[in-house]
Design a protein around this motif. Structure first.
Motif, mmCIF file in Angstrom:
data_model
loop_
_atom_site.group_PDB
_atom_site.id
_atom_site.type_symbol
_atom_site.label_atom_id
_atom_site.label_comp_id
_atom_site.label_asym_id
_atom_site.label_seq_id
_atom_site.Cartn_x
_atom_site.Cartn_y
_atom_site.Cartn_z
ATOM 1 N N GLY A 165 0.826 -1.190 0.000
ATOM 2 C CA GLY A 165 0.000 0.000 0.000
ATOM 3 C C GLY A 165 0.859 1.237 0.000
ATOM 4 O O GLY A 165 2.080 1.164 0.075
ATOM 5 N N SER A 214 -3.766 10.120 2.915
ATOM 6 C CA SER A 214 -4.702 9.261 2.204
ATOM 7 C C SER A 214 -3.995 7.963 1.809
ATOM 8 O O SER A 214 -3.037 7.972 1.039
ATOM 9 C CB SER A 214 -5.215 9.977 0.957
ATOM 10 O OG SER A 214 -6.070 9.141 0.217
ATOM 11 N N THR A 230 -3.943 3.901 0.415
ATOM 12 C CA THR A 230 -4.560 2.893 -0.430
ATOM 13 C C THR A 230 -3.841 1.576 -0.196
ATOM 14 O O THR A 230 -2.660 1.557 0.179
ATOM 15 C CB THR A 230 -4.485 3.257 -1.915
ATOM 16 O OG1 THR A 230 -3.115 3.455 -2.287
ATOM 17 C CG2 THR A 230 -5.260 4.537 -2.209
ATOM 18 N N LYS A 255 -6.064 -5.616 2.389
ATOM 19 C CA LYS A 255 -7.151 -4.705 2.767
ATOM 20 C C LYS A 255 -7.919 -5.226 3.973
ATOM 21 O O LYS A 255 -8.249 -6.402 4.062
ATOM 22 C CB LYS A 255 -8.123 -4.537 1.597
ATOM 23 C CG LYS A 255 -7.745 -3.454 0.619
ATOM 24 C CD LYS A 255 -8.795 -3.323 -0.478
ATOM 25 C CE LYS A 255 -8.373 -2.288 -1.508
ATOM 26 N NZ LYS A 255 -9.342 -2.221 -2.629
#
Length: 118
Positions: free
Chosen positions: A49, A56, A58, A64
């Motif tokens: 990630g 921010s 991801t 996840k």
């Protein structure tokens, strides 16, 4: 000279947690996107990630909901909190940095080993 130094790797049982840290020096930290990558024996390096300068984050699908990336721009520090670890998470974990608005990861740490036993 840019340096990225990871720490916090180790061995843990399946279902356990680990926290990795990466301290950056020699760069204007807030100008860089920071990322985590990993490489298991015999496999290609893969992304975990990344996180932008404003926090921010991801994540790749494989992590996840289990991993959390954060950063402290006042301390030039990047964190990776790994929960619900699985044996397939075992790898050398690397932090990396790339300048904002670019796609090339210019700088890499030396890596830290994470081993998850079943």
């Amino acid at each position: 000279q840019v340096q990225l130094l990871e720490s916090g790797g180790g061995s843990v049982q399946s279902g356990g947690s680990l926290r990795l840290s990466c301290v950056a020096s020699g760069l204007t930290y807030s100008n860089f996107v920071m990322g985590w990558f990993r490489q298991a024996p015999g496999k290609e390096r893969e992304g975990v990630g990344s996180i932008t300068w404003d926090g921010s984050a991801t994540y790749y699908d494989s992590v996840k909901g289990r991993f959390t990336i954060s950063r402290d721009n006042t301390k030039n520090t990047l964190l990776l909190i790994m929960d619900s670890l699985k044996p397939e998470d075992s790898a050398i974990y690397y932090c990396a940095a790339r300048q904002r608005f670019t796609t090339i990861w210019n700088y890499w740490g030396q890596g830290t080993q994470v081993t998850v036993s079943s």
